[in-house]
Design an enzyme around this catalytic site. Sequence first.
Site, PDB file in Angstrom:
ATOM      1  CB  THR A  13      -0.913  -0.012   1.259  1.00 16.95           C
ATOM      2  OG1 THR A  13      -1.764  -1.134   1.152  1.00 16.95           O
ATOM      3  CG2 THR A  13      -1.743   1.240   1.377  1.00 16.95           C
ATOM      4  CG  ASP A  88      -1.212  -7.341  -1.973  1.00 24.89           C
ATOM      5  OD1 ASP A  88      -2.131  -6.518  -2.001  1.00 24.89           O
ATOM      6  OD2 ASP A  88      -0.993  -8.103  -1.000  1.00 24.89           O
ATOM      7  CD  GLN A 307      -5.102 -22.611  18.605  1.00 25.28           C
ATOM      8  OE1 GLN A 307      -6.147 -22.068  18.934  1.00 25.28           O
ATOM      9  NE2 GLN A 307      -5.072 -23.825  18.114  1.00 25.28           N
TER      10      GLN A 307
HETATM   11  N1  ASP Z   1      -2.279  -5.888   0.817  1.00 28.34           N
HETATM   12  C1  ASP Z   1      -1.286  -4.910   1.130  1.00 28.34           C
HETATM   13  C2  ASP Z   1       0.051  -5.616   1.189  1.00 28.34           C
HETATM   14  O1  ASP Z   1       0.356  -6.249   2.146  1.00 28.34           O
HETATM   15  C3  ASP Z   1      -1.596  -4.277   2.428  1.00 28.34           C
HETATM   16  C4  ASP Z   1      -0.639  -3.211   2.882  1.00 28.34           C
HETATM   17  O2  ASP Z   1       0.419  -2.956   2.357  1.00 28.34           O
HETATM   18  O3  ASP Z   1      -0.976  -2.584   3.900  1.00 28.34           O
HETATM   19  O4  ASP Z   1       0.785  -5.545   0.250  1.00 28.34           O
END
Ligand code: ASP
Length: 506
Positions: A13, A88, A307
């Site tokens: 992100t 991602d 856990q």
């Molecule tokens: N789906 C994204 C990732 O992990 C989420 C993020 O970066 O916050 O690449």
Amino acid sequence: MQTKVFILYTGGTIGMGPKDIHDPFSPLEPKSLEQLLTFVPGFGKKKDISSYRSPEARKLAKGKIPFVELDNGNIILFGSGAFEKPVDSSDVGPKDWKKMANIIADVYDDYDGFVILHGTDTMAFTSSALSFMFENLNKPVVITGSQLPISGMRTDAVLNFVNAIYIAGHEATDLPLIPEVIIAFADKIIRGCRASKVSTSDWAGFDSPNFPLLGTIGEHIKINTNYVRESSKSKFFVKTDFEDNVFIVGLFPGFTNEQIKKLFEDGSIRGYILRTYGTGNVPSNTAFLNTIEKAIKEHKMIVNLSQCSVGTVEMGLYEASSGLMERGVLSGLDLTPEAAITKMMWILGTQYGKGKEYAQMQINQRGEQTENLFDLRFGEVKKERPVSTFTAETTPDGRLNRQKISDSMLRISNLGVKDIEIGKHVKVRVFMNMPSADFKTPDEEKRHIATIDFVWTGKPETRMKKITYNTQNVIGEGDIILTLVCESKKVRIYFSGLFIALYAKA
Ligand code: ASP
């Protein structure tokens, strides 16, 4: 003063921006590093060269190398690398960890610190994996990302990015060196192999459930230097082999052996993380325990991991976990799940010495666990040849620091007694480093570390005893000798294994 920071952009992100810069609602796409830097106030190149304060900066401004002149007048020069196609982090796996490690290794000597921009979803797996891969690290590797894209008006990306650069460029920013792989995210600086993602949306998306923070970020960046690992003086290198054939099995009330058996019978899988309850407990279902036993006999590594995210596995504390310990399941101690699985993949991938991998898994490698666990084995006595005294010795792993022993547990597996009546009382005394102990040795002898006292039921049973206090006093420096002494020559015992589990501060 100048320092050099290398930025590796892998995706996530943090690096996203709208496809059409004039339309903030157009779909998000990964941006280049140059574009990312333009979102950070003060980091883009200034058009008016005379606004740089130092002659050095004015000179640099005429060249091509990106840099920033800090408020204190020091300069950070940047180098950068990026995945050809930013990903991602849900798509990141061992191949990408290797890629990241190799990129850093290639430029390691040319820079003073490293920042990796990464998606948050699997960031804690990457930070754990890199911690294990980097041998003799003596520079900071700071991983960060963000909950919202850097291009947004409300975003955590800018602060996270700049803080990571500040920590990596410690010489220019006058911060203490952290020669570790770390996650710097929101207000926390966390050892990479202690981090877990704890929130999908809070700014503080990561935490360190079982170890103090290495630092905090607020108006000031404060480093808790007493928790930071020492810098290595040996040459840096990377170990990039991972065993991909591993699996995580989570138990839940109501699972059946039939369901689980299929997973453990898969011939290709070499290691399992077994997510258990509380301090490492499992149901006393014999069929399930047999499944585990069979897998271990087939040389599969099984690690017991709770856990619960806070606390440590204490196998042998309850009957419900003794069965696992008994069958050779290893303890995941207070590892995070991210550290546990990446450690297993790395150990199975890199430790070629036969049998060594079992010991390695329970020994601290990079500060990922609070204690080391050493399993000392003293052999067995067959039912056909019972004894009334028994002596054996073992050489503990060289990394056992005897001054740091915090706990120890004696275990005799399937202890049986030959030719005595059911219901009779049996007493077996255990001595450490006293091979001369016999029937007449008094109980008060300081090397007498335990007495196993029980009523013979006609069925061999496993007996355990905490022996911490005594062990510390008599363990000595060399090999460890255990001697078992029955009450008299007439009482003869047999057992399938004699062990001491030693816990020592890592
Ligand atoms: N789906 C994204 C990732 O992990 C989420 C993020 O970066 O916050 O690449």
